[in-house]
Write a protein that holds these residues in place. Structure first.
Motif, PDB file in Angstrom:
ATOM      1  N   GLU A   7       0.837  -1.194   0.000  1.00  0.00           N
ATOM      2  CA  GLU A   7       0.000   0.000   0.000  1.00  0.00           C
ATOM      3  C   GLU A   7       0.880   1.255   0.000  1.00  0.00           C
ATOM      4  O   GLU A   7       0.619   2.205  -0.734  1.00  0.00           O
ATOM      5  N   GLN A 107      -4.102   9.723   5.058  1.00  0.00           N
ATOM      6  CA  GLN A 107      -5.015   8.904   5.857  1.00  0.00           C
ATOM      7  C   GLN A 107      -4.888   7.465   5.371  1.00  0.00           C
ATOM      8  O   GLN A 107      -5.166   7.156   4.214  1.00  0.00           O
ATOM      9  N   ILE A 108      -4.446   6.588   6.272  1.00  0.00           N
ATOM     10  CA  ILE A 108      -4.203   5.194   5.916  1.00  0.00           C
ATOM     11  C   ILE A 108      -5.035   4.303   6.827  1.00  0.00           C
ATOM     12  O   ILE A 108      -4.809   4.263   8.048  1.00  0.00           O
ATOM     13  N   ASP A 109      -6.005   3.629   6.243  1.00  0.00           N
ATOM     14  CA  ASP A 109      -6.886   2.745   7.019  1.00  0.00           C
ATOM     15  C   ASP A 109      -7.468   3.461   8.240  1.00  0.00           C
ATOM     16  O   ASP A 109      -7.499   2.916   9.356  1.00  0.00           O
ATOM     17  N   GLY A 110      -7.902   4.699   8.030  1.00  0.00           N
ATOM     18  CA  GLY A 110      -8.556   5.441   9.098  1.00  0.00           C
ATOM     19  C   GLY A 110      -7.615   6.096  10.085  1.00  0.00           C
ATOM     20  O   GLY A 110      -8.068   6.752  11.036  1.00  0.00           O
ATOM     21  N   LYS A 111      -6.301   5.959   9.892  1.00  0.00           N
ATOM     22  CA  LYS A 111      -5.330   6.580  10.777  1.00  0.00           C
ATOM     23  C   LYS A 111      -4.518   7.621  10.006  1.00  0.00           C
ATOM     24  O   LYS A 111      -4.298   7.468   8.804  1.00  0.00           O
ATOM     25  N   TYR A 234       4.166  -0.488   4.267  1.00  0.00           N
ATOM     26  CA  TYR A 234       2.871  -0.629   4.936  1.00  0.00           C
ATOM     27  C   TYR A 234       1.972  -1.519   4.087  1.00  0.00           C
ATOM     28  O   TYR A 234       1.729  -1.256   2.915  1.00  0.00           O
ATOM     29  N   SER A 235       1.503  -2.580   4.694  1.00  0.00           N
ATOM     30  CA  SER A 235       0.538  -3.474   4.056  1.00  0.00           C
ATOM     31  C   SER A 235      -0.129  -4.301   5.150  1.00  0.00           C
ATOM     32  O   SER A 235       0.446  -4.491   6.234  1.00  0.00           O
ATOM     33  N   LYS A 237      -2.388  -3.523   7.135  1.00  0.00           N
ATOM     34  CA  LYS A 237      -2.616  -2.685   8.308  1.00  0.00           C
ATOM     35  C   LYS A 237      -1.454  -2.706   9.298  1.00  0.00           C
ATOM     36  O   LYS A 237      -1.651  -2.547  10.500  1.00  0.00           O
ATOM     37  N   ARG A 238      -0.242  -2.858   8.795  1.00  0.00           N
ATOM     38  CA  ARG A 238       0.908  -2.804   9.693  1.00  0.00           C
ATOM     39  C   ARG A 238       2.125  -2.248   8.961  1.00  0.00           C
ATOM     40  O   ARG A 238       2.260  -2.370   7.751  1.00  0.00           O
ATOM     41  N   LYS A 280      -6.401  11.670   0.555  1.00  0.00           N
ATOM     42  CA  LYS A 280      -5.173  12.108   1.203  1.00  0.00           C
ATOM     43  C   LYS A 280      -5.201  13.614   1.362  1.00  0.00           C
ATOM     44  O   LYS A 280      -5.990  14.316   0.759  1.00  0.00           O
TER      45      LYS A 280
END
Length: 284
Positions: A7, A107-111, A234-235, A237-238, A280
Motif C-alpha cells: 500500500e 489517511q491510511i486505514d482510518g489513521k 505498509y501493508s 494494516k501494519r 489524502k
C-alpha cells in the motif's frame, strides 16, 4: 518472480551523487515491489556533492526507475530534505503523479500518518519543536533557518550540516540528540492528533510505539541507502522495516523499456498519466 504489492513504501537518504550510495541494491529493491504509494522522504539526490561530477550510470538508473514507476500509476511524493533543499522552491507542484512537498499527511486505514524529512530539528530539537507548533509558518521558518545555516557554513568553507556525520563524532552527546529528535517528533505528532510520524534524516531505521500524557503515536524512520539499506513498508494494516541485507529477494531485472527510454520520454509518459488523487491531504 512476482512483485510484492504494497500500500505504501517509504525510502529516504539515498544520497545519489555520492560514493556511499548503494544504487544497485536500491534498484533491486524497487524492482521487487509494486507500491500504490511511494514516498521519497528527503535526501534522495545529494545536491551538495553532485557538483563534483560524480553521477554514475547506476544512479541515473535509480532516477529512471522512479520516473518509470510514476508513469505506470504509482502515486509518488518527493518530500524535500536538507541535501536536496533546492527542490523546496518547487514545493506544491506536480509532475504527473509525482508531487513535490515539504511535508505530507496521509489517511491510511482510518489513521493519520505525518511524513517529513526531519532536518527542521537541526536547529535544536526542543527549540524547533516550539517553533514548529506555530504551524505552517513555523515549519517554513525552521526550513529558512536551516538553509541560512548551511549557506553560512558554505561561505566559511565548511560542509553543510550532516546529522549522520555529527553522530559519528560524539556518540554519547548525539545519543541524547537522537532521543530528543525522536521525542520532539512524537510530541508534535501527538499534539496534532497523528497516529504515525514518519521521518528520515538520522539514517537510523526505527519503529517504536511511544506514549505521552497527551496520547500515543508510532515513530517510524526509514533509515538510509548509504549504510543500513532500509525502507518502510505498509501493508495488511501494519508497518514493517525492510532490511535489504536480511529481506532481499532474488534479483529483479529492470524493465527492458526503461533501458531504451531517455529521461524526456519518461517525463512525457508521466504527464500523460496524471490521474485524480485518492483520499489524502497535503499540509500547506
Amino acid at each position: 518472480m512476482k512483485k510484492r504489492k504494497l500500500e505504501v513504501a517509504v525510502i529516504s537518504d539515498v544520497h545519489l551523487g555520492t560514493y556511499e550510495c548503494h544504487a544497485d541494491e536500491l534498484i533491486t529493491y524497487l524492482n521487487s515491489i509494486q507500491p500504490a504509494i511511494l514516498i521519497l522522504n528527503g535526501d534522495i539526490v545529494d545536491e551538495s556533492r553532485t557538483a563534483k561530477d560524480y553521477f554514475p550510470p547506476s544512479h541515473i538508473k535509480v532516477l529512471r526507475k522512479l520516473l518509470s514507476m510514476a508513469s505506470k500509476g504509482t502515486e509518488m511524493y518527493y518530500i524535500t530534505g536538507n541535501h536536496d533543499a533546492t527542490l523546496r522552491k518547487f514545493s506544491g507542484t506536480s509532475l504527473g503523479t509525482m508531487k513535490v512537498v515539504d511535508k505530507l499527511v496521509l489517511q491510511i486505514d482510518g489513521k493519520l500518518a505525518w511524513f517529513f524529512h526531519g532536518d527542521i530539528f537541526d536547529v535544536s530539537p526542543q527549540n524547533a519543536k516550539r517553533i514548529a507548533r506555530l504551524g505552517s509558518f513555523g515549519y517554513k521558518l525552521l526550513i529558512t533557518l536551516n538553509r541560512f545555516g548551511n549557506w553560512l557554513s558554505k561561505k566559511r568553507g565548511k560542509e553543510r550540516f550532516s546529522f549522520s556525520k555529527k553522530m559519528e563524532k560524539n556518540t554519547k552527546r548525539d545519543s541524547k540528540y537522537m532521543s530528543d529528535f525522536e521525542q520532539s517528533a512524537i510530541d508534535l505528532a501527538v499534539d496534532k492528533g497523528y497516529d504515525y510520524v514518519v521521518c528520515g534524516h538520522t539514517h537510523q531505521p526505527k519503529k517504536e510505539e511511544h506514549e505521552t500524557k497527551n496520547g500515543r503515536c508510532l515513530y517510524l524512520n526509514s533509515g538510509d541507502w548509504v549504510e543500513h539499506l532500509t525502507a518502510l513498508e505498509y501493508s495488511f494494516k501494519r508497518w514493517k522495516i525492510y532490511k535489504y541485507n536480511h529481506d532481499k529477494l532474488s534479483p529483479f531485472f529492470a524493465d527492458e523499456e526503461i533501458k531504451e527510454m531517455d529521461m524526456k520520454e519518461l517525463i512525457a509518459t508521466i504527464l500523460k498519466k496524471n490521474k485524480p488523487s485518492k483520499d489524502k491531504e497535503s499540509i500547506d
